[in-house]
Motif scaffolding. Structure first.
Motif, PDB file in Angstrom:
ATOM      1  N   PRO A   1       0.375  23.288  29.650  1.00 34.30           N
ATOM      2  CA  PRO A   1       1.880  23.894  29.683  1.00 34.30           C
ATOM      3  C   PRO A   1       1.900  24.840  30.569  1.00 34.30           C
ATOM      4  O   PRO A   1       0.956  25.840  30.989  1.00 34.30           O
ATOM      5  N   LYS A   2       3.214  24.945  31.231  1.00 31.86           N
ATOM      6  CA  LYS A   2       3.470  26.151  32.209  1.00 31.86           C
ATOM      7  C   LYS A   2       4.484  26.874  31.448  1.00 31.86           C
ATOM      8  O   LYS A   2       5.583  26.629  31.298  1.00 31.86           O
ATOM      9  N   ILE A   3       4.153  28.187  31.221  1.00 32.94           N
ATOM     10  CA  ILE A   3       5.205  29.057  30.338  1.00 32.94           C
ATOM     11  C   ILE A   3       5.847  30.177  31.179  1.00 32.94           C
ATOM     12  O   ILE A   3       5.141  30.885  31.731  1.00 32.94           O
ATOM     13  N   GLY A   4       7.153  30.228  31.222  1.00 35.08           N
ATOM     14  CA  GLY A   4       8.103  31.034  32.181  1.00 35.08           C
ATOM     15  C   GLY A   4       7.926  32.455  31.727  1.00 35.08           C
ATOM     16  O   GLY A   4       7.458  32.904  30.706  1.00 35.08           O
TER      17      GLY A   4
ATOM     18  N   GLY B   1       2.183  29.070  14.942  1.00 33.75           N
ATOM     19  CA  GLY B   1       2.063  27.767  14.437  1.00 33.75           C
ATOM     20  C   GLY B   1       2.636  26.842  15.292  1.00 33.75           C
ATOM     21  O   GLY B   1       2.437  25.334  15.242  1.00 33.75           O
ATOM     22  N   ALA B   2       3.217  27.219  16.458  1.00 33.22           N
ATOM     23  CA  ALA B   2       3.707  26.161  17.320  1.00 33.22           C
ATOM     24  C   ALA B   2       2.771  25.567  18.328  1.00 33.22           C
ATOM     25  O   ALA B   2       1.763  26.148  18.622  1.00 33.22           O
ATOM     26  N   LYS B   3       2.844  24.256  18.651  1.00 35.60           N
ATOM     27  CA  LYS B   3       2.066  23.479  19.597  1.00 35.60           C
ATOM     28  C   LYS B   3       2.934  22.932  20.762  1.00 35.60           C
ATOM     29  O   LYS B   3       3.931  22.347  20.626  1.00 35.60           O
ATOM     30  N   VAL B   4       2.432  23.472  21.966  1.00 36.01           N
ATOM     31  CA  VAL B   4       2.984  23.046  22.938  1.00 36.01           C
ATOM     32  C   VAL B   4       2.189  22.151  23.860  1.00 36.01           C
ATOM     33  O   VAL B   4       1.202  22.490  24.231  1.00 36.01           O
ATOM     34  N   LEU B   5       2.385  21.024  24.057  1.00 36.54           N
ATOM     35  CA  LEU B   5       1.210  20.087  24.355  1.00 36.54           C
ATOM     36  C   LEU B   5       1.878  19.303  25.778  1.00 36.54           C
ATOM     37  O   LEU B   5       2.900  18.837  25.974  1.00 36.54           O
ATOM     38  N   GLY B   6       0.955  19.182  26.745  1.00 37.38           N
ATOM     39  CA  GLY B   6       1.051  18.434  27.939  1.00 37.38           C
ATOM     40  C   GLY B   6       1.552  19.217  29.135  1.00 37.38           C
ATOM     41  O   GLY B   6       1.630  20.594  29.047  1.00 37.38           O
ATOM     42  N   ASN B   7       1.401  18.844  30.087  1.00 35.97           N
ATOM     43  CA  ASN B   7       1.709  19.293  31.516  1.00 35.97           C
ATOM     44  C   ASN B   7       3.432  19.416  31.524  1.00 35.97           C
ATOM     45  O   ASN B   7       3.975  18.743  32.422  1.00 35.97           O
ATOM     46  N   ILE B   8       3.952  20.489  30.531  1.00 35.72           N
ATOM     47  CA  ILE B   8       5.305  20.561  30.780  1.00 35.72           C
ATOM     48  C   ILE B   8       5.693  21.997  31.076  1.00 35.72           C
ATOM     49  O   ILE B   8       4.933  23.099  31.001  1.00 35.72           O
TER      50      ILE B   8
END
Length: 291
Positions: free
Chosen positions: A210-213, A221-228
């Motif tokens: 991921p790319k986080i702004g 506990g959150a899961k952020v998955l992939g090239n998003i």
């Protein structure tokens, strides 16, 4: 360049902690350590060894991290020789360290002074140790960078690949079980809690994380998955699984995560409001966002 303390929302800073400018932080840390030494004589030796016996934040931080990351086969003295020059000779890195201290001081109501995160907050420790591992990764000293990643994971329970790119003004609150993949990018003024994963999906290589702004807040506990892409000023609810891009200034929650509201702040990371009771979709009229 000196980065002054930024204003934060009302109520986010404890009444007993008045933020200071970056160039005053080291003096503030020393003053706090001196006060604690008097109040707790049993800690006087510890505080003198870690803070008062050093001339700069870079020296103190490198000593502290080396003592925590040492192993039976790589001594603290060896590690300090690897850590100290990175902090002392790279203005951008020490500027980021100061910004991270400011982030904790102004966002965490449990923080009672600038010396607290330096001495006791493993999220802060993990981020700063990662800055060194990333530096060596960029120098193509891969074996050393991976050794540091391994020790950071073992000691702090925070697993950040040395290739991941982190901005400044970051707070990893509690931080246990945080995982950040190799091609992840986190922009400035970011906050998240424990057990968050910024990971990939499947086994395909390349740009996969991921790319986080700027100004994003991610709940526990959150899961952020992939090239998003998680857009600037977004908020991710605790326990959510995010598989698709998140628009800027949008609150998402659920499994899989979906938009539920709009944050009341331009940058939720700064006020740390983890509720989902933000501005409703119906009432949202693209307001002039203010942090």
């Amino acid at each position: 360049m000196i980065r002054s303390a930024q204003p934060t929302p009302v109520g986010s800073t404890p009444h007993y902690l008045t933020p200071v400018a970056d160039d005053a932080i080291w003096d503030r840390i020393r003053a706090e350590a001196e006060s604690d030494s008097v109040a707790e004589p049993a800690l006087a030796g510890f505080l003198n060894t870690v803070i008062l016996g050093h001339e700069s934040l870079a020296d103190s931080l490198s000593y502290l991290l080396a003592s925590k990351l040492e192993s039976p086969t790589v001594t603290a003295l060896t590690l300090r020789d690897l850590l100290q020059p990175v902090f002392a000779e790279n203005d951008g890195i020490i500027t980021s360290v100061l910004a991270d201290l400011q982030a904790i001081a102004t966002r965490d109501p449990a923080c009672r002074g600038y010396s607290q995160p330096l001495l006791y907050f493993k999220g802060f420790h993990a981020i700063q140790a990662h800055r060194v591992s990333h530096y060596y990764w960029e120098q193509q000293r891969f074996a050393l960078a991976l050794f540091l990643q391994s020790r950071i994971s073992e000691v702090f329970a925070v697993d950040i690949h040395p290739g991941a790119r982190l901005g400044k003004g970051l707070m990893f609150d509690h931080a246990t079980s945080v995982v950040i993949g190799e091609t992840a990018v986190i922009e400035d003024d970011f906050s998240m809690l424990h057990e968050v994963t910024l990971g990939g999906t499947g086994k395909i290589g390349g740009d996969r994380h991921p790319k986080i702004g700027r100004g994003v807040m991610i709940g526990a506990g959150a899961k952020v998955l992939g090239n998003i892409k998680v857009g600037e000023g977004a908020k991710i609810g605790s326990g959510s699984v995010v598989l698709h891009d998140v628009p800027p200034h949008t609150t998402v929650a659920g499994v899989p995560a979906k938009p539920v509201s709009y944050p009341r702040s331009a940058h939720p990371a700064l006020d740390m409001d983890q509720s989902l009771d933000d501005m409703s979709v119906e009432s949202h009229r693209d307001p002039a966002w203010t942090s």
